[in-house]
Design a protein around this motif. Structure first.
Motif, mmCIF file in Angstrom:
data_model
loop_
_atom_site.group_PDB
_atom_site.id
_atom_site.type_symbol
_atom_site.label_atom_id
_atom_site.label_comp_id
_atom_site.label_asym_id
_atom_site.label_seq_id
_atom_site.Cartn_x
_atom_site.Cartn_y
_atom_site.Cartn_z
ATOM 1 N N GLN A 243 0.878 -1.369 0.161
ATOM 2 C CA GLN A 243 -0.084 -0.049 -0.047
ATOM 3 C C GLN A 243 0.902 1.173 -0.036
ATOM 4 O OE1 GLN A 243 -1.928 0.092 3.765
ATOM 5 N NE2 GLN A 243 -3.065 1.887 3.428
ATOM 6 N N PHE A 244 1.827 1.130 0.581
ATOM 7 C CA PHE A 244 2.838 2.667 0.908
ATOM 8 C C PHE A 244 4.297 2.255 -0.074
ATOM 9 C CE2 PHE A 244 0.725 1.813 5.103
ATOM 10 C CZ PHE A 244 -0.283 2.982 4.930
ATOM 11 N N LEU A 245 4.274 1.366 -0.795
ATOM 12 C CA LEU A 245 5.533 1.150 -1.550
ATOM 13 C C LEU A 245 5.383 1.746 -3.222
ATOM 14 C CD1 LEU A 245 6.688 -2.322 -0.356
ATOM 15 C CD2 LEU A 245 8.217 -0.297 -0.283
ATOM 16 N N PRO A 246 6.096 2.331 -3.617
ATOM 17 C CA PRO A 246 6.063 2.655 -5.142
ATOM 18 C C PRO A 246 6.035 1.752 -5.917
ATOM 19 C CG PRO A 246 7.904 3.950 -4.036
ATOM 20 C CD PRO A 246 7.480 2.972 -3.011
ATOM 21 N N LYS A 247 6.725 0.696 -5.513
ATOM 22 C CA LYS A 247 6.883 -0.637 -6.563
ATOM 23 C C LYS A 247 6.696 -1.920 -5.918
ATOM 24 C CE LYS A 247 10.700 -1.332 -8.955
ATOM 25 N NZ LYS A 247 11.887 -0.843 -9.540
ATOM 26 N N LYS A 248 6.435 -2.938 -6.510
ATOM 27 C CA LYS A 248 6.241 -4.012 -5.871
ATOM 28 C C LYS A 248 7.697 -4.629 -5.507
ATOM 29 C CE LYS A 248 4.451 -8.757 -6.546
ATOM 30 N NZ LYS A 248 4.584 -9.595 -7.605
ATOM 31 N N VAL A 249 8.001 -5.206 -4.148
ATOM 32 C CA VAL A 249 9.400 -5.708 -4.095
ATOM 33 C C VAL A 249 9.293 -7.175 -3.420
ATOM 34 C CG1 VAL A 249 10.301 -3.398 -3.508
ATOM 35 C CG2 VAL A 249 9.211 -4.553 -1.607
ATOM 36 N N MET A 250 8.077 -7.585 -3.326
ATOM 37 C CA MET A 250 7.951 -8.898 -2.868
ATOM 38 C C MET A 250 6.806 -9.701 -3.305
ATOM 39 S SD MET A 250 5.877 -6.800 -1.160
ATOM 40 C CE MET A 250 4.407 -6.616 -0.029
ATOM 41 N N ASN A 251 6.831 -10.983 -3.291
ATOM 42 C CA ASN A 251 5.708 -12.025 -3.813
ATOM 43 C C ASN A 251 5.130 -12.553 -2.561
ATOM 44 O OD1 ASN A 251 6.924 -11.699 -6.557
ATOM 45 N ND2 ASN A 251 8.471 -13.030 -5.547
ATOM 46 N N LEU A 252 3.613 -12.448 -2.589
ATOM 47 C CA LEU A 252 3.111 -13.133 -1.539
ATOM 48 C C LEU A 252 2.787 -14.463 -1.584
ATOM 49 C CD1 LEU A 252 0.827 -9.904 -0.665
ATOM 50 C CD2 LEU A 252 2.823 -10.642 0.207
ATOM 51 N N LEU A 253 2.865 -15.283 -0.874
ATOM 52 C CA LEU A 253 2.669 -16.667 -0.886
ATOM 53 C C LEU A 253 1.604 -17.136 0.349
ATOM 54 C CD1 LEU A 253 6.298 -17.694 -0.615
ATOM 55 C CD2 LEU A 253 5.190 -17.263 -2.734
ATOM 56 N N SER A 254 1.076 -18.287 0.360
ATOM 57 C CA SER A 254 0.476 -19.012 1.343
ATOM 58 C C SER A 254 1.155 -20.206 1.965
ATOM 59 C CB SER A 254 -0.925 -19.378 0.798
ATOM 60 O OG SER A 254 -1.829 -18.202 0.204
ATOM 61 N N THR A 255 0.926 -20.125 3.287
ATOM 62 C CA THR A 255 2.083 -21.077 4.111
ATOM 63 C C THR A 255 0.859 -22.069 5.186
ATOM 64 O OG1 THR A 255 3.951 -21.479 5.019
ATOM 65 C CG2 THR A 255 2.795 -19.567 5.710
ATOM 66 N N TYR A 256 1.245 -22.954 5.330
ATOM 67 C CA TYR A 256 0.531 -23.706 6.475
ATOM 68 C C TYR A 256 1.253 -24.481 7.657
ATOM 69 C CZ TYR A 256 -2.514 -23.757 2.339
ATOM 70 O OH TYR A 256 -3.242 -22.973 1.222
ATOM 71 N N ALA A 257 0.574 -24.546 8.718
ATOM 72 C CA ALA A 257 1.284 -25.030 9.865
ATOM 73 C C ALA A 257 0.112 -25.993 10.953
ATOM 74 C CB ALA A 257 1.894 -23.942 11.013
ATOM 75 N N ILE A 258 0.732 -26.959 11.429
ATOM 76 C CA ILE A 258 -0.009 -27.618 12.438
ATOM 77 C C ILE A 258 0.641 -27.561 13.671
ATOM 78 C CG2 ILE A 258 -1.156 -28.722 10.672
ATOM 79 C CD1 ILE A 258 0.534 -31.402 10.925
ATOM 80 N N ALA A 259 -0.197 -27.759 14.766
ATOM 81 C CA ALA A 259 0.379 -27.941 16.065
ATOM 82 C C ALA A 259 -0.266 -29.112 16.762
ATOM 83 C CB ALA A 259 0.026 -26.809 17.102
ATOM 84 N N SER A 260 0.652 -29.948 17.276
ATOM 85 C CA SER A 260 0.097 -31.441 17.894
ATOM 86 C C SER A 260 -0.515 -30.724 19.135
ATOM 87 C CB SER A 260 1.401 -32.477 17.845
ATOM 88 O OG SER A 260 2.135 -32.081 18.929
ATOM 89 N N ALA A 261 -1.326 -32.011 19.654
ATOM 90 C CA ALA A 261 -1.600 -32.042 21.259
ATOM 91 C C ALA A 261 -0.323 -32.231 22.065
ATOM 92 C CB ALA A 261 -2.480 -33.010 21.606
ATOM 93 N N PRO A 262 0.108 -32.040 23.202
ATOM 94 C CA PRO A 262 1.204 -32.186 23.909
ATOM 95 C C PRO A 262 1.599 -33.601 24.046
ATOM 96 C CG PRO A 262 -0.176 -30.552 25.168
ATOM 97 C CD PRO A 262 -0.739 -31.213 24.050
ATOM 98 N N VAL A 263 2.908 -33.936 23.731
ATOM 99 C CA VAL A 263 3.223 -35.378 23.800
ATOM 100 C C VAL A 263 4.212 -35.631 24.931
ATOM 101 C CG1 VAL A 263 3.381 -35.376 21.272
ATOM 102 C CG2 VAL A 263 5.392 -35.003 22.523
ATOM 103 N N ASP A 264 4.231 -36.920 25.214
ATOM 104 C CA ASP A 264 5.191 -37.042 26.538
ATOM 105 C C ASP A 264 6.328 -36.733 26.057
ATOM 106 O OD1 ASP A 264 4.965 -39.575 28.750
ATOM 107 O OD2 ASP A 264 7.154 -39.187 27.904
#
Ligand SMILES: Cc1cc2nc3c(=O)[nH]c(=O)nc-3n(C[C@H](O)[C@H](O)[C@H](O)COP(=O)(O)OP(=O)(O)OC[C@H]3O[C@@H](n4cnc5c(N)ncnc54)[C@H](O)[C@@H]3O)c2cc1C
Length: 405
Positions: A243-264
């Motif tokens: 929004q505030f940059l005169p030119k595009k400098v980055m590529n936007l991606l999508s990423t994923y993450a999972i967290a487990s239940a606590p393990v022993d």
């Protein structure tokens, strides 16, 4: 922009610091910081510590942008391997970038030691796995160059990898200089700390629509037509900075993450290492204080949140399967899953400083997998610019850094 969705672990784990405090009048401050994520918080910290008066504006609830979705692994290793980066930017810049990241981990540690604030900061090793034969070739090159320039690094062959990390793999690089934290908690605690010392003002639910130059600096226009007059403006609004940059400098991606239940506790992998791999996009893993396991990756080359969210269930299954390939004996039961926007730059380095030399509109854009270490570097550089102190790191991370391509 919709920065994340699903159930990020950190928002569930921590309190909501919803200081609902929108700006309701015209306002004046020395330094206006746009964004209350980990970048805005570290910038505010550095400025407050230097006695510079500043105010944060965020359009959301505090720190609920990307920082709340981050897996917050702190490594000196940048997404672009050093052996590749030296062909994209001059070697000095590439090597400096790696050393700056290494140093930033200790600087972050010191911020939380000095303020005695809890950020779940824990020192852990990193293990960088070869995903295949080409991966081994990459690790060999990386090992040579990192050793040559004096970065801390060890090479593990298959037997050593099994002994050290209990992984049946081909080879890995290992170092003991990394850390992990809770970026959401870190940002909130830092902001609360400086706010309670009356060093920092915070306005939430205040979207900055426009930045205009004025006689003495800048005038910001909010969504509700209030103005903010300031000498300096710091743009720490993460992946929405376009929004505030005169030119595009980055590529936007999508990423994923999972967290487990606590393990022993006995089931957690050795050393609680940060683990990642040479495949692209890479899989990465960390642990938490309460013995959960977090696995992330499966990046997609688009940013459309509807398309991104649609893939979440499928991505959970893939991440679970990939984890099982590495640790078949650890029972990973997914308890939380989320997806987020992520970004990359052509060289893997962030953008820090003014767009044009001498401007007092300063960017703190920690793009890439090392976003948080870059945020720390940005906070120090921008403080130095405001204090009129020379900072050589601008040559590495500035918009006008040289490229070989
Ligand atoms: C799933 C995931 C995993 C990651 N893992 C890691 C990792 O392991 N290690 C690492 O170092 N980095 C990682 N990152 C990247 C890292 O999280 C980001 O670099 C970092 O959180 C960015 O912080 P920020 O403060 O710059 O942005 P944000 O946290 O997004 O904060 C920016 C703020 O600006 C506000 N804002 C935007 N526009 C405006 C406006 N016009 N007016 C007012 N306010 C505005 C937003 O509301 C937001 O709160 C990960 C990111 C994701 C999504």
């Amino acid at each position: 922009m919709d920065l994340h969705s699903g159930l990020p672990f950190w928002i569930v784990k921590n309190e909501f610091f919803d200081l609902y405090h929108p700006l309701q009048e015209n306002y004046k401050t020395d330094v206006a910081i746009i964004g209350s994520g980990i970048t805005g918080a570290l910038v505010a910290h550095e400025l407050c510590e230097a006695g510079i008066s500043c105010t944060i504006f965020d359009k959301r609830t505090i720190a609920t942008g990307s920082s709340a979705a981050s897996t917050a692994q702190l490594q000196y290793e940048i997404d672009t391997p050093l052996s590749k980066l030296i062909h994209i930017v001059p070697e000095k810049i590439a090597v400096d970038a790696y050393f700056n990241c290494l140093e930033a981990i200790t600087t972050i540690e010191n911020v939380f030691k000095k303020t005695k604030l809890d950020a779940d900061f824990t020192r852990v090793p990193t293990v960088f796995l070869a995903s295949n034969k080409q991966g081994v070739e990459l690790l060999e090159k990386e090992y040579e160059i990192r050793k040559d320039v004096g970065l801390p690094i060890n090479f593990l062959d298959a037997k050593q990898l099994k002994e050290y990390q209990n992984i049946d793999g081909i080879a890995a690089l290992q170092n003991d200089t990394s850390a992990q934290m809770d970026a959401y908690k870190a940002a909130i605690n830092l902001l609360k700390y400086h706010q309670s010392k009356n060093q920092l003002k915070i306005y939430t639910h205040t979207k900055i629509e426009k930045i205009q130059e004025s006689k003495n600096g800048y005038e910001l226009l909010t969504e509700h037509n209030h103005t903010v007059s300031c000498k300096y403006v710091i743009i720490a609004n993460g992946f929405e900075a376009g929004q505030f940059l005169p030119k595009k400098v980055m590529n936007l991606l999508s990423t994923y993450a999972i967290a487990s239940a606590p393990v022993d506790k006995n089931m957690v992998w050795p050393h609680q290492s940060l683990i990642w791999e040479t495949a692209e996009p890479y899989l990465y893993m960390r642990t938490t204080k309460d013995n959960r396991l977090i696995v992330g990756g499966e990046d997609e080359d688009f940013q459309d949140p509807v398309k991104r969210d649609h893939l979440l269930r499928e991505k959970v299954k893939i991440l679970e399967r990939k984890f099982k390939n590495i640790y078949p004996n650890i029972d990973f039961v997914t308890e939380m899953a989320w997806c987020g926007t992520f970004s990359s730059t052509n060289d893997g380095l962030p953008y820090i400083g003014p767009w044009k030399k001498g401007e007092k509109k300063l960017f703190a854009l920690g793009y890439g997998g090392n976003g948080i270490t870059f945020s720390m570097v940005a906070a120090e550089i921008l403080k130095n610019i405001i204090l009129d102190k020379k900072d050589n790191r601008l040559e590495t991370f500035g918009f006008d850094r040289p490229s070989k391509k």
